[in-house]
Design a protein around this motif. Structure first.
Motif, PDB file in Angstrom:
ATOM      1  N   LYS A  87       0.844  -1.203   0.000  1.00 41.87           N
ATOM      2  CA  LYS A  87       0.000   0.000   0.000  1.00 41.87           C
ATOM      3  C   LYS A  87       0.878   1.252   0.000  1.00 41.87           C
ATOM      4  N   GLY A  88       0.359   2.319  -0.598  1.00 36.57           N
ATOM      5  CA  GLY A  88       1.110   3.568  -0.633  1.00 36.57           C
ATOM      6  C   GLY A  88       0.205   4.756  -0.432  1.00 36.57           C
ATOM      7  N   MET A  89       0.706   5.928  -0.810  1.00 36.76           N
ATOM      8  CA  MET A  89      -0.078   7.163  -0.765  1.00 36.76           C
ATOM      9  C   MET A  89      -0.087   7.718  -2.182  1.00 36.76           C
ATOM     10  N   ASP A  90      -1.142   7.402  -2.930  1.00 39.11           N
ATOM     11  CA  ASP A  90      -1.189   7.731  -4.347  1.00 39.11           C
ATOM     12  C   ASP A  90      -1.353   9.230  -4.582  1.00 39.11           C
ATOM     13  N   GLU A  91      -0.577   9.716  -5.541  1.00 39.72           N
ATOM     14  CA  GLU A  91      -0.653  11.125  -5.944  1.00 39.72           C
ATOM     15  C   GLU A  91      -0.511  12.063  -4.740  1.00 39.72           C
ATOM     16  N   LEU A  92       0.366  11.724  -3.811  1.00 36.96           N
ATOM     17  CA  LEU A  92       0.621  12.574  -2.647  1.00 36.96           C
ATOM     18  C   LEU A  92       1.188  13.913  -3.108  1.00 36.96           C
ATOM     19  N   GLN A  93       0.521  14.995  -2.713  1.00 38.21           N
ATOM     20  CA  GLN A  93       0.989  16.337  -3.067  1.00 38.21           C
ATOM     21  C   GLN A  93       0.936  17.245  -1.846  1.00 38.21           C
ATOM     22  N   SER A  94       2.039  17.913  -1.580  1.00 36.96           N
ATOM     23  CA  SER A  94       2.071  18.898  -0.505  1.00 36.96           C
ATOM     24  C   SER A  94       1.528  20.218  -1.035  1.00 36.96           C
ATOM     25  N   MET A  95       0.604  20.831  -0.284  1.00 39.47           N
ATOM     26  CA  MET A  95       0.058  22.114  -0.690  1.00 39.47           C
ATOM     27  C   MET A  95       1.120  23.201  -0.536  1.00 39.47           C
ATOM     28  N   LYS A  96       0.886  24.353  -1.136  1.00 41.51           N
ATOM     29  CA  LYS A  96       1.851  25.451  -1.073  1.00 41.51           C
ATOM     30  C   LYS A  96       1.397  26.568  -0.137  1.00 41.51           C
ATOM     31  N   ASN A  97       0.105  26.747  -0.023  1.00 42.10           N
ATOM     32  CA  ASN A  97      -0.420  27.914   0.694  1.00 42.10           C
ATOM     33  C   ASN A  97      -0.969  27.585   2.079  1.00 42.10           C
ATOM     34  N   THR A  98      -1.243  26.326   2.319  1.00 38.53           N
ATOM     35  CA  THR A  98      -1.734  25.903   3.631  1.00 38.53           C
ATOM     36  C   THR A  98      -0.913  24.704   4.073  1.00 38.53           C
ATOM     37  N   ASN A  99      -0.874  24.453   5.367  1.00 36.14           N
ATOM     38  CA  ASN A  99      -0.061  23.352   5.894  1.00 36.14           C
ATOM     39  C   ASN A  99      -0.828  22.033   5.779  1.00 36.14           C
ATOM     40  N   GLN A 100      -1.077  21.659   4.524  1.00 33.40           N
ATOM     41  CA  GLN A 100      -1.908  20.495   4.236  1.00 33.40           C
ATOM     42  C   GLN A 100      -1.333  19.710   3.058  1.00 33.40           C
ATOM     43  N   TYR A 101      -1.878  18.528   2.843  1.00 32.87           N
ATOM     44  CA  TYR A 101      -1.489  17.715   1.689  1.00 32.87           C
ATOM     45  C   TYR A 101      -2.708  16.975   1.156  1.00 32.87           C
ATOM     46  N   THR A 102      -2.604  16.504  -0.071  1.00 29.25           N
ATOM     47  CA  THR A 102      -3.705  15.766  -0.686  1.00 29.25           C
ATOM     48  C   THR A 102      -3.230  14.386  -1.119  1.00 29.25           C
TER      49      THR A 102
END
Length: 722
Positions: free
Chosen positions: A36-51
Motif C-alpha cells: 500500500k502507498g499514498m497515491d498522488e501525494l501532493q504537498s500544498m503550497k499555501n496551507t499546511n496540508q497535503y492531498t
C-alpha cells in the motif's frame, strides 16, 4: 500409540506445508504482494496540508482528499467521482492552480511513449464545486501563475485557454507530425532527458517560453502493429540513432498580451540540446540548460525576455559528461540552488543571481540523491543522501552556509520525504529489505516520528506463511581488487554442505543501482520463488553503476560493456569458488541494458556462465538513440572500436551455453531490430538458442497475461538449463 504417531506425522506435514508455501508467478504478477502507498501525494503550497488520491475498489470510485499535516486528520474531500458521473472512468492525475482554488483533472489518458500521453481535462472550482470539461486529448495543460489561463499542446502546436471567456488562442501553427513540434519534446528528449513539457510560464503570467523541435531531417523508424487485423499497420516516428541527425531545436518567447513570438538567438551553439527550460523569479529572465552534442559542456543561460539576449550565467565541463539537474531552485532574490558532481560527488551549491558561487552547501565522499526544498525563513536546505553508505538513503537538513547538519531519518534502509509547506513536518516513506514501506508523520526539528499514516503490516503478516529468505548484503572483491556492492538470496533451508546453482541478476547501466536496502519489487519475489526451487540468486553492481562517486560511475566512458562485463564475469568466478556453489551451474539475467550485459556475459564469459536470459537487449550500440549512447560513447564515427568491441552481435560465434532471447515487436525504445540481427548472427554462426517474440508489446512487455506467460517461460528455461 499408532494413532498418536499418525496425528503427530499429520501435524508435521501440515506445519511443513504452511511453513513452506510456494510463491507462484501468477501471485506475483496479479498483485498479490503489492504494498500500500499514498497515491498522488501532493504537498500544498499555501496551507499546511497535503492531498492524496484515494480509491474505493468496492464502489469503483476515487476521491481527492485534503489532510492536515499537523494532525493527519482529513479536512475535506475536494472531489469524489461518485458525485460526477462524467468522471466514471476515474481520475488519472490532478494539478492545482497556484492559489490552490482550482484543479485540473486528467481523465481518459492515452499513453504515447514512456512519459507522454494525451488526456481529457476537467476544470474544477473547489469553492463552487463546478466541474467543466474544457480540453479533449491534449498534452501537458499548465495553469498560468495567476490562475486565469491554461497553456497546452495539441497535435504539435501550443495553445492558451482563457478560463473566463472559455476560448483558446493558438500560439503556433506550423506543428506537424514527424516534422515540427512546439512545446513538447521529441522521442529522444522524452526518453533520455526525461521531460515532456517544453514550455513554461513567466511569473507574471504574461509570457511563455518554449522549445521548438524541427525533426524533419531526423531518420524515421517504423514498427509493424499486428493486432488481429488482416493487414498490419505501421507506426512511424523520428528516432535519431547514434551518430545520426538530431532534431534542430530553437528557443522562443511568446507574449500573451500582444500575441507575438520572439525568437532567441542561440547562434553561438551548433548541434546542441536544450535539456531544461525554467522561468526564474524575475519575470523578464528565462533560464535554459544548453548542452553540446558530446554532453561534456553545459551552459546555464539567462535569457532577457525584452531583448531576447542570452547570457551564460554558469558553465560546467567534464572529461566524460555533465548530468542535467532538476534541482535548479530560484530563491526570492533570484539567487539559485544547483546540484553538481564537479568535485567528484553530487552536492548542493548556492549561487548569486549573476552566477557567482556563494558556497558549497554539502561536502564529502558521498552523494546527494534528492533535493527536497529550501526553507527561506530559516535558511535551511532539506535533502536525501547516501552519506551512511551507497545502498541506503537518509533524509537531512543543513543550513545554507553548510553548518548545523542534522540527520532526520531514524531507521536504516531507504528513507524519502515529502515536506509540509512551512517545513515544520514531513511525511517519511521508509522501507528496507525486511520492512515493507511505512509512511509516518515526522517532525522536521529532530526527525522523530509523530504518527503512522500507512503501514504494510498486513503484507508482512501474509508473507510469513511463505517462509521466505532474507536478502543478504555484502561487499564482493574481485581478483583484480575491485570492491563491488552485492546481495544474495539463499534457499530458506540452505545447507552449506551442498552445492547450489546460482542465478545472477544485474542491470549495470551508467549511474544505476540494483543493490539497495529497500523493499522488494516483483523481480525480488520471483527470485525468492527460485530459491524455493533450489537456486541461489545473486546481484552485483559493477563499475559504472551509481552513488559511489563520479570516478566509479564514469570509468566506463567510451567503452560501455567492457568493465561492466568484466566485473560480472569476475564476480561469477568469486561466487563460483564459494564452497556451497556449483561453479558449473551459474546463469545470468538482465533486461534492456541488463539484457545487453547478460548477452555479452555468456559470449565473453562462455566458460563461466552456463546460461543467460536477455530481455529487450541492445545488441549493437549503433542501433540505439543518440542522446543516451553518445553521452557515454561519443559517435560511432569518432569511436568505432568502442561500439564494435562491446556489442554482443559481433561475438555470436563464442556462444557455448544456453541462451534465451526475448523482445517485444512494438518496443519504441530498444528496437526489436536488435534481437532480429542478433538472431541472424547466431544463425549464421550455426548456434542453437531459444527465443521469444511478443507481438505489439513495448519495452516493458506487459498487458493481460503477458508477464505471467513471460516469467513462467523464463522459470522453465532456468529449471531446464541451469
Amino acid at each position: 500409540m499408532r494413532v498418536t504417531r499418525l496425528l503427530a506425522l499429520l501435524f508435521l506435514i501440515s506445519f511443513t506445508t504452511v511453513a513452506q508455501q510456494k510463491i507462484t508467478v501468477e501471485e506475483i504478477y496479479t498483485g498479490s504482494f503489492r504494498a500500500k502507498g499514498m497515491d498522488e501525494l501532493q504537498s500544498m503550497k499555501n496551507t499546511n496540508q497535503y492531498t492524496v488520491l484515494n480509491s474505493d475498489r468496492s464502489t469503483r470510485t476515487q476521491q481527492i482528499d485534503l489532510y492536515d499535516f499537523a494532525t493527519l486528520k482529513k479536512v475535506s474531500t475536494l472531489i469524489s467521482t461518485k458525485d460526477f458521473p462524467i468522471l466514471s472512468d476515474g481520475i488519472d492525475s490532478y494539478n492545482f492552480s497556484n492559489d490552490e482554488k482550482q484543479l485540473l483533472i486528467a481523465n481518459n489518458s492515452n499513453q504515447i511513449f514512456r512519459h507522454s500521453f494525451t488526456a481529457d481535462y476537467f476544470l474544477y472550482n473547489i469553492a463552487t464545486k463546478e466541474l467543466t470539461k474544457i480540453l479533449e486529448q491534449v498534452q501537458e495543460p499548465t495553469f498560468s501563475p495567476d490562475g486565469t489561463k491554461i497553456s497546452f499542446a495539441k497535435e504539435n502546436n501550443l495553445f492558451v485557454y482563457d478560463i473566463a471567456s472559455k476560448k483558446s488562442t493558438q500560439i503556433t501553427t506550423d506543428g506537424k507530425k514527424n516534422a515540427i513540434i512546439n512545446g513538447i519534446t521529441d522521442w529522444v528528449y522524452e526518453e533520455e532527458f526525461a521531460f515532456v513539457r517544453a514550455f513554461d510560464w513567466s511569473t507574471d503570467s504574461k509570457k511563455i517560453g518554449f522549445i521548438r523541435f524541427d525533426e524533419s531531417q531526423v531518420p524515421e523508424f517504423t514498427m509493424n502493429i499486428y493486432k488481429k487485423d488482416l493487414y498490419p499497420s505501421n507506426e512511424t516516428f523520428k528516432y535519431p540513432k547514434a551518430g545520426e541527425k538530431n532534431a534542430e531545436v530553437s528557443l522562443h518567447i511568446y507574449d500573451v498580451t500582444n500575441q507575438k513570438t520572439k525568437d532567441i538567438n542561440l547562434g553561438n551553439y551548433n548541434d546542441f540540446y536544450i535539456a531544461r527550460l525554467k522561468w526564474t523569479n524575475d519575470a523578464n529572465l528565462l533560464s535554459a540548460q544548453v548542452l553540446n552534442r558530446h554532453q561534456d559542456n553545459l551552459d546555464l543561460l539567462f535569457v532577457d525576455a525584452t531583448t531576447g539576449t542570452p547570457k551564460v550565467v554558469l558553465n560546467e565541463k567534464d572529461k566524460a559528461y555533465v548530468d542535467v539537474t532538476d534541482n535548479l531552485t530560484f530563491l526570492k532574490d533570484n539567487s539559485f540552488i544547483w546540484t553538481s558532481e564537479k568535485d567528484g560527488f553530487n552536492h548542493i551549491y548556492v549561487y548569486d543571481k549573476t552566477g557567482k558561487m556563494r558556497n558549497q552547501v554539502t561536502k564529502g565522499n558521498w552523494e546527494v540523491t534528492a533535493y527536497y526544498g529550501f526553507d527561506e525563513k530559516n535558511k535551511i536546505v532539506y535533502y536525501q543522501s547516501v552519506e551512511n553508505g551507497s545502498t541506503v538513503r537518509d533524509v537531512y537538513k543543513v543550513s545554507l552556509d553548510g553548518k548545523k547538519k542534522t540527520k532526520l531519518s531514524q531507521q536504516v534502509g531507504t528513507n524519502a520525504a515529502t515536506f509540509s509547506p512551512n517545513f515544520e513536518f514531513f511525511i517519511n516513506s521508509y522501507s528496507s529489505v525486511t520492512n515493507p514501506t511505512l509512511y509516518t508523520l515526522n517532525s522536521s526539528k529532530d526527525g522523530k516520528s509523530i504518527q503512522t499514516i500507512v503501514d504494510n503490516n498486513a503484507l508482512a503478516e501474509k508473507l510469513k506463511k511463505y517462509n521466505l529468505p532474507t536478502k543478504e548484503f555484502f561487499e564482493l572483491t574481485t581478483e583484480k581488487g575491485n570492491k563491488l556492492n552485492a546481495w544474495m538470496f539463499k534457499p530458506k533451508d540452505f545447507d552449506a554442505s551442498k552445492k547450489y546453482p546460482v542465478f545472477m541478476y544485474q542491470y549495470s547501466g551508467p549511474g544505476s543501482q540494483q543493490v539497495a536496502n529497500d523493499w522488494m519489487d516483483t523481480n525480488d519475489y520471483w527470485f525468492m520463488m527460485l530459491t524455493q526451487q533450489g537456486y541461489i540468486v545473486a546481484c552485483v553492481d559493477g563499475r559504472g553503476t551509481g552513488f559511489k562517486g563520479a570516478d566509479f560511475k564514469k570509468c566506463t566512458q567510451k567503452e560501455l560493456g567492457k568493465f561492466e562485463v568484466e566485473d560480472q564475469i569476475d564476480a561469477a568466478k568469486v561466487i563460483g569458488n564459494y564452497p556451497y556453489v556449483d561453479k558449473s551451474r551459474i546463469g545470468i539475467f538482465g533486461w534492456s541494458y541488463g539484457g545487453f550485459m547478460s548477452s555479452n556475459c555468456i559470449l565473453k564469459g562462455a566458460d563461466v556462465f552456463k546460461m543467460a536470459i536477455a530481455v529487450a537487449p541492445v545488441t549493437n550500440w549503433r542501433f540505439y538513440d543518440s542522446i543516451y549512447t553518445e553521452r557515454y560513447m561519443q559517435t560511432p564515427q569518432e569511436n568505432a572500436s568502442g561500439y564494435d568491441d562491446n556489442s554482443p552481435i559481433n561475438f555470436a560465434k563464442n556462444l557455448k551455453g544456453n541462451y534465451l532471447l526475448i523482445h517485444g515487436t512494438a518496443d519504441d525504445n530498444v528496437h526489436v531490430q536488435n534481437s532480429m540481427q542478433m538472431i541472424e548472427a547466431l544463425v549464421q554462426a550455426n548456434k542453437q538458442f531459444d527465443w521469444a517474440i511478443y507481438p505489439d508489446k513495448n519495452h516493458g512487455i506487459y498487458g493481460g497475461y503477458t508477464r505471467i506467460q513471460l516469467y513462467n517461460k523464463m522459470t522453465n528455461f532456468i529449471k531446464e538449463k541451469l
